[in-house]
Motif scaffolding. Structure first.
Motif, PDB file in Angstrom:
ATOM      1  N   VAL A 129       0.846  -1.204   0.000  1.00 37.40           N
ATOM      2  CA  VAL A 129       0.000   0.000   0.000  1.00 37.40           C
ATOM      3  C   VAL A 129       0.874   1.244   0.000  1.00 37.40           C
ATOM      4  O   VAL A 129       0.636   2.192  -0.750  1.00 37.40           O
ATOM      5  N   TRP A 133      -3.605   4.469  -7.070  1.00 41.01           N
ATOM      6  CA  TRP A 133      -4.288   4.957  -5.885  1.00 41.01           C
ATOM      7  C   TRP A 133      -5.499   4.088  -5.549  1.00 41.01           C
ATOM      8  O   TRP A 133      -5.704   3.713  -4.381  1.00 41.01           O
ATOM      9  N   LEU A 134      -6.303   3.746  -6.560  1.00 42.61           N
ATOM     10  CA  LEU A 134      -7.490   2.916  -6.319  1.00 42.61           C
ATOM     11  C   LEU A 134      -7.109   1.531  -5.801  1.00 42.61           C
ATOM     12  O   LEU A 134      -7.741   1.008  -4.877  1.00 42.61           O
ATOM     13  N   SER A 135      -6.077   0.928  -6.386  1.00 41.49           N
ATOM     14  CA  SER A 135      -5.670  -0.402  -5.927  1.00 41.49           C
ATOM     15  C   SER A 135      -5.076  -0.343  -4.525  1.00 41.49           C
ATOM     16  O   SER A 135      -5.264  -1.273  -3.734  1.00 41.49           O
ATOM     17  N   SER A 136      -4.372   0.735  -4.184  1.00 40.59           N
ATOM     18  CA  SER A 136      -3.836   0.844  -2.825  1.00 40.59           C
ATOM     19  C   SER A 136      -4.961   0.986  -1.806  1.00 40.59           C
ATOM     20  O   SER A 136      -4.896   0.409  -0.722  1.00 40.59           O
ATOM     21  N   MET A 137      -5.999   1.748  -2.153  1.00 40.67           N
ATOM     22  CA  MET A 137      -7.132   1.884  -1.234  1.00 40.67           C
ATOM     23  C   MET A 137      -7.868   0.557  -1.064  1.00 40.67           C
ATOM     24  O   MET A 137      -8.264   0.188   0.048  1.00 40.67           O
ATOM     25  N   ALA A 138      -8.040  -0.172  -2.155  1.00 37.32           N
ATOM     26  CA  ALA A 138      -8.708  -1.470  -2.069  1.00 37.32           C
ATOM     27  C   ALA A 138      -7.890  -2.449  -1.227  1.00 37.32           C
ATOM     28  O   ALA A 138      -8.441  -3.163  -0.375  1.00 37.32           O
ATOM     29  N   LEU A 139      -6.575  -2.474  -1.433  1.00 35.90           N
ATOM     30  CA  LEU A 139      -5.709  -3.368  -0.666  1.00 35.90           C
ATOM     31  C   LEU A 139      -5.683  -2.962   0.804  1.00 35.90           C
ATOM     32  O   LEU A 139      -5.703  -3.821   1.690  1.00 35.90           O
ATOM     33  N   LEU A 145      -8.101  -1.438   2.512  1.00 43.50           N
ATOM     34  CA  LEU A 145      -9.369  -1.836   3.127  1.00 43.50           C
ATOM     35  C   LEU A 145      -9.464  -3.346   3.303  1.00 43.50           C
ATOM     36  O   LEU A 145      -9.984  -3.838   4.310  1.00 43.50           O
ATOM     37  N   PHE A 146      -8.949  -4.102   2.341  1.00 44.53           N
ATOM     38  CA  PHE A 146      -8.962  -5.557   2.448  1.00 44.53           C
ATOM     39  C   PHE A 146      -8.079  -6.021   3.607  1.00 44.53           C
ATOM     40  O   PHE A 146      -8.463  -6.901   4.382  1.00 44.53           O
TER      41      PHE A 146
END
Length: 123
Positions: free
Chosen positions: A18, A89-95, A97-98
């Motif tokens: 992240v 940025w979107l993938s870092s936020m998803a990771l 939150l996961f």
């Protein structure tokens, strides 16, 4: 975002990833901003450069055609870095939150459920 020794290995690696994704998103967006600003300045000063004979040929069927013909590198760089930065940025936020959701224990869920019940009763 700081990994600690008490975290599971997956959670530590996820937080490191992240951080890397957020740093790359920031760098890509700064690069996009810089190149697009310089390109805009070049286009605004085009009339002065045409007087010297080194200007951009602004005659074309469409503004996009002129950009792709005269400023191909700047056009591609701006589009690629903006899109890649957005995806980072979107993938870092998803990771993030996961990883946070996978680290929640049953005791924390009980506290959250009780807090939700109290909020519902108060409303």
């Amino acid at each position: 975002l700081k990994p600690t020794a008490s975290m599971q290995p997956f959670e530590r690696q996820a937080k490191k990833l992240v951080r890397l994704l957020l740093l790359s998103a920031f760098a890509l967006e700064i690069g996009c901003l810089y190149v697009s600003t310089v390109t805009g300045t070049m286009l605004l000063g085009n009339a002065d450069m045409n007087a010297v004979g080194r200007g951009i040929n602004a005659i074309g069927l469409s503004p996009m055609g002129v950009m792709m013909r005269e400023l191909e590198f700047e056009y591609l760089f701006t589009r690629a870095t903006f899109f890649t930065g957005l995806l980072s940025w979107l993938s870092s936020m998803a990771l993030f939150l996961f990883a946070e959701a996978s680290a929640v224990t049953s005791a924390a869920l009980d506290v959250n459920e009780r807090a939700t019940r109290h909020i519902r009763l108060a409303c």
